[in-house]
Design a protein around this motif. Structure first.
Motif, PDB file in Angstrom:
ATOM      1  N   UNK A 199      66.774   1.779  75.000  1.00 24.84           N
ATOM      2  CA  UNK A 199      67.734   2.875  74.862  1.00 24.84           C
ATOM      3  C   UNK A 199      69.175   2.372  74.898  1.00 24.84           C
ATOM      4  N   UNK A 200      69.417   1.297  75.611  1.00 26.17           N
ATOM      5  CA  UNK A 200      70.754   0.691  75.681  1.00 26.17           C
ATOM      6  C   UNK A 200      70.600  -0.827  75.603  1.00 26.17           C
ATOM      7  N   UNK A 201      70.341  -1.369  74.414  1.00 23.29           N
ATOM      8  CA  UNK A 201      70.099  -2.817  74.295  1.00 23.29           C
ATOM      9  C   UNK A 201      71.304  -3.621  74.767  1.00 23.29           C
ATOM     10  N   UNK A 202      71.077  -4.501  75.712  1.00 16.26           N
ATOM     11  CA  UNK A 202      72.138  -5.354  76.238  1.00 16.26           C
ATOM     12  C   UNK A 202      72.457  -6.459  75.234  1.00 16.26           C
ATOM     13  N   UNK A 203      73.505  -7.215  75.532  1.00 16.32           N
ATOM     14  CA  UNK A 203      73.850  -8.345  74.677  1.00 16.32           C
ATOM     15  C   UNK A 203      72.705  -9.357  74.643  1.00 16.32           C
ATOM     16  N   UNK A 204      72.010  -9.511  75.764  1.00 17.83           N
ATOM     17  CA  UNK A 204      70.866 -10.428  75.812  1.00 17.83           C
ATOM     18  C   UNK A 204      69.764  -9.964  74.879  1.00 17.83           C
ATOM     19  N   UNK A 205      69.467  -8.680  74.903  1.00 13.69           N
ATOM     20  CA  UNK A 205      68.432  -8.132  74.017  1.00 13.69           C
ATOM     21  C   UNK A 205      68.853  -8.288  72.557  1.00 13.69           C
ATOM     22  N   UNK A 206      70.105  -8.023  72.260  1.00 11.70           N
ATOM     23  CA  UNK A 206      70.586  -8.157  70.886  1.00 11.70           C
ATOM     24  C   UNK A 206      70.484  -9.601  70.404  1.00 11.70           C
ATOM     25  N   UNK A 207      70.857 -10.545  71.266  1.00 13.89           N
ATOM     26  CA  UNK A 207      70.739 -11.963  70.888  1.00 13.89           C
ATOM     27  C   UNK A 207      69.284 -12.350  70.685  1.00 13.89           C
ATOM     28  N   UNK A 208      68.438 -11.863  71.556  1.00 14.28           N
ATOM     29  CA  UNK A 208      67.015 -12.180  71.408  1.00 14.28           C
ATOM     30  C   UNK A 208      66.461 -11.572  70.117  1.00 14.28           C
ATOM     31  N   UNK A 209      66.883 -10.358  69.772  1.00 13.37           N
ATOM     32  CA  UNK A 209      66.430  -9.728  68.529  1.00 13.37           C
ATOM     33  C   UNK A 209      66.887 -10.531  67.316  1.00 13.37           C
ATOM     34  N   UNK A 210      68.106 -11.052  67.366  1.00 18.03           N
ATOM     35  CA  UNK A 210      68.601 -11.892  66.263  1.00 18.03           C
ATOM     36  C   UNK A 210      67.751 -13.149  66.132  1.00 18.03           C
ATOM     37  N   UNK A 211      67.427 -13.769  67.268  1.00 23.09           N
ATOM     38  CA  UNK A 211      66.554 -14.956  67.252  1.00 23.09           C
ATOM     39  C   UNK A 211      65.179 -14.615  66.680  1.00 23.09           C
ATOM     40  N   UNK A 212      64.645 -13.467  67.034  1.00 23.81           N
ATOM     41  CA  UNK A 212      63.322 -13.056  66.538  1.00 23.81           C
ATOM     42  C   UNK A 212      63.351 -12.874  65.026  1.00 23.81           C
ATOM     43  N   UNK A 213      64.423 -12.280  64.492  1.00 29.45           N
ATOM     44  CA  UNK A 213      64.517 -12.108  63.049  1.00 29.45           C
ATOM     45  C   UNK A 213      64.537 -13.473  62.347  1.00 29.45           C
ATOM     46  N   UNK A 214      65.212 -14.448  62.938  1.00 26.76           N
ATOM     47  CA  UNK A 214      65.202 -15.789  62.352  1.00 26.76           C
ATOM     48  C   UNK A 214      63.806 -16.392  62.388  1.00 26.76           C
ATOM     49  N   UNK A 215      63.119 -16.194  63.498  1.00 32.44           N
ATOM     50  CA  UNK A 215      61.759 -16.718  63.610  1.00 32.44           C
ATOM     51  C   UNK A 215      60.820 -16.055  62.602  1.00 32.44           C
ATOM     52  N   UNK A 216      61.002 -14.778  62.365  1.00 27.19           N
ATOM     53  CA  UNK A 216      60.184 -14.072  61.375  1.00 27.19           C
ATOM     54  C   UNK A 216      60.353 -14.705  59.994  1.00 27.19           C
ATOM     55  N   UNK A 217      61.596 -15.041  59.666  1.00 29.27           N
ATOM     56  CA  UNK A 217      61.860 -15.674  58.366  1.00 29.27           C
ATOM     57  C   UNK A 217      61.274 -17.078  58.314  1.00 29.27           C
ATOM     58  N   UNK A 218      61.401 -17.825  59.402  1.00 29.06           N
ATOM     59  CA  UNK A 218      60.891 -19.195  59.421  1.00 29.06           C
ATOM     60  C   UNK A 218      59.370 -19.246  59.337  1.00 29.06           C
ATOM     61  N   UNK A 219      58.707 -18.201  59.825  1.00 29.95           N
ATOM     62  CA  UNK A 219      57.248 -18.140  59.714  1.00 29.95           C
ATOM     63  C   UNK A 219      56.799 -17.813  58.292  1.00 29.95           C
ATOM     64  N   UNK A 220      57.745 -17.421  57.449  1.00 30.03           N
ATOM     65  CA  UNK A 220      57.410 -17.124  56.057  1.00 30.03           C
ATOM     66  C   UNK A 220      57.375 -15.648  55.737  1.00 30.03           C
ATOM     67  N   UNK A 221      57.861 -14.817  56.661  1.00 30.12           N
ATOM     68  CA  UNK A 221      57.858 -13.371  56.405  1.00 30.12           C
ATOM     69  C   UNK A 221      56.470 -12.777  56.659  1.00 30.12           C
ATOM     70  N   UNK A 222      56.282 -11.555  56.172  1.00 29.64           N
ATOM     71  CA  UNK A 222      55.055 -10.822  56.475  1.00 29.64           C
ATOM     72  C   UNK A 222      53.812 -11.463  55.881  1.00 29.64           C
ATOM     73  N   UNK A 223      53.978 -12.368  54.944  1.00 29.20           N
ATOM     74  CA  UNK A 223      52.809 -13.074  54.395  1.00 29.20           C
ATOM     75  C   UNK A 223      52.118 -13.902  55.484  1.00 29.20           C
ATOM     76  N   UNK A 224      52.821 -14.190  56.577  1.00 27.82           N
ATOM     77  CA  UNK A 224      52.211 -14.908  57.696  1.00 27.82           C
ATOM     78  C   UNK A 224      51.011 -14.161  58.259  1.00 27.82           C
ATOM     79  N   UNK A 225      51.044 -12.842  58.128  1.00 23.81           N
ATOM     80  CA  UNK A 225      49.946 -12.015  58.655  1.00 23.81           C
ATOM     81  C   UNK A 225      48.633 -12.249  57.913  1.00 23.81           C
ATOM     82  N   UNK A 226      48.704 -12.843  56.727  1.00 19.37           N
ATOM     83  CA  UNK A 226      47.465 -13.149  55.988  1.00 19.37           C
ATOM     84  C   UNK A 226      46.611 -14.175  56.716  1.00 19.37           C
ATOM     85  N   UNK A 227      47.191 -14.868  57.696  1.00 21.88           N
ATOM     86  CA  UNK A 227      46.446 -15.873  58.450  1.00 21.88           C
ATOM     87  C   UNK A 227      45.552 -15.246  59.510  1.00 21.88           C
ATOM     88  N   UNK A 228      45.765 -13.968  59.798  1.00 25.91           N
ATOM     89  CA  UNK A 228      44.968 -13.315  60.844  1.00 25.91           C
ATOM     90  C   UNK A 228      43.506 -13.202  60.415  1.00 25.91           C
TER      91      UNK A 228
END
Length: 228
Positions: A199-228
């Motif tokens: 409800x009130x994302x802190x600066x820490x949460x925002x930074x972590x969300x930015x890192x997660x978006x980078x990780x999502x891209x590095x994994x290859x995007x949603x096509x990574x889910x085809x490995x499941x």
């Protein structure tokens, strides 16, 4: 005689757990151990019901971005391990031996087992049961089912469980309408939803969300889910 009775009781409990996990491969759990604990605790606190917010969201209704964000944040080797990430366990142990605080290396499978069936804490009995239930769900459920259940029971605020309820409470829209940025914010609070707040994302949460978006891209995007 006593040992025989104890052995029979333990065997019966193990058999019941196998049957329960097998059934839950197809039957959606209406609640979880963590939700029940929260409901009980909330009765001793000031405030009115509902004490727990939860709404089940089927696999097909959950955006691929939400699934990927949680994997990117919590368990990037989820598609390939058998329930336990030995690489992260070894790294955690090495850091501990080097003088750092011992950090957990729980996988999505382990968190699903713990949240669904057990209680919070680090006592040996709970950890042993966590191993048992993790092995069961990894054996009896496909990866998609493990992730589906986790996304529906993960704690995302002190009284909110699952992405279905969180999407309405904190984004004012159904889960199927969540964006990649929304998904990253949800994943960002998972380590400690009592401190990290949607409800009130802190600066820490925002930074972590930015890192997660980078990780999502590095994994290859949603096509990574085809490995499941």
């Amino acid at each position: 005689m006593l040992l025989r009775r104890i052995a029979l009781v333990l065997a019966g409990m193990m058999a019941l757990s196998v049957v329960l996990v097998f059934i839950l491969r197809w039957v959606d759990p209406p609640t979880s151990a963590f939700m029940i604990q929260r409901w009980i605790t909330a009765h001793s606190e000031p405030g009115d019901p509902p004490y727990v917010y939860h709404e089940w969201a089927d696999w097909d209704a959950i955006p691929a971005a939400v699934k990927l964000a949680v994997i990117a944040a919590e368990d990037q080797r989820f598609p390939g391990h058998g329930g336990f990430d030995t690489i992260e366990i070894e790294r955690a142990w090495e850091r501990y031996r080097a003088g750092e605080r011992l950090r957990g290396a729980s996988t999505i499978s382990q968190q699903t087992a713990k949240n669904l069936f057990l209680w919070s804490g680090r006592d040996p009995i709970r950890k042993g049961l966590e191993v048992w239930y993790t092995l069961l769900i990894e054996t009896l459920w496909p990866k998609e089912r493990i992730l589906e259940v986790y996304l529906n029971i993960a704690q995302l605020s002190p009284d909110t469980f699952g992405v279905g309820a969180a999407s309405w409470r904190y984004f004012d829209r159904p889960v199927m309408a969540l964006s990649s940025s929304d998904a990253a914010l949800i994943a960002a609070v998972l380590p400690n939803p009592n401190i990290y707040r949607l409800e009130t994302p802190s600066a820490t949460v925002q930074r972590r969300a930015t890192w997660i978006r980078r990780q999502m891209a590095q994994l290859g995007g949603v096509s990574y889910l085809n490995k499941l």
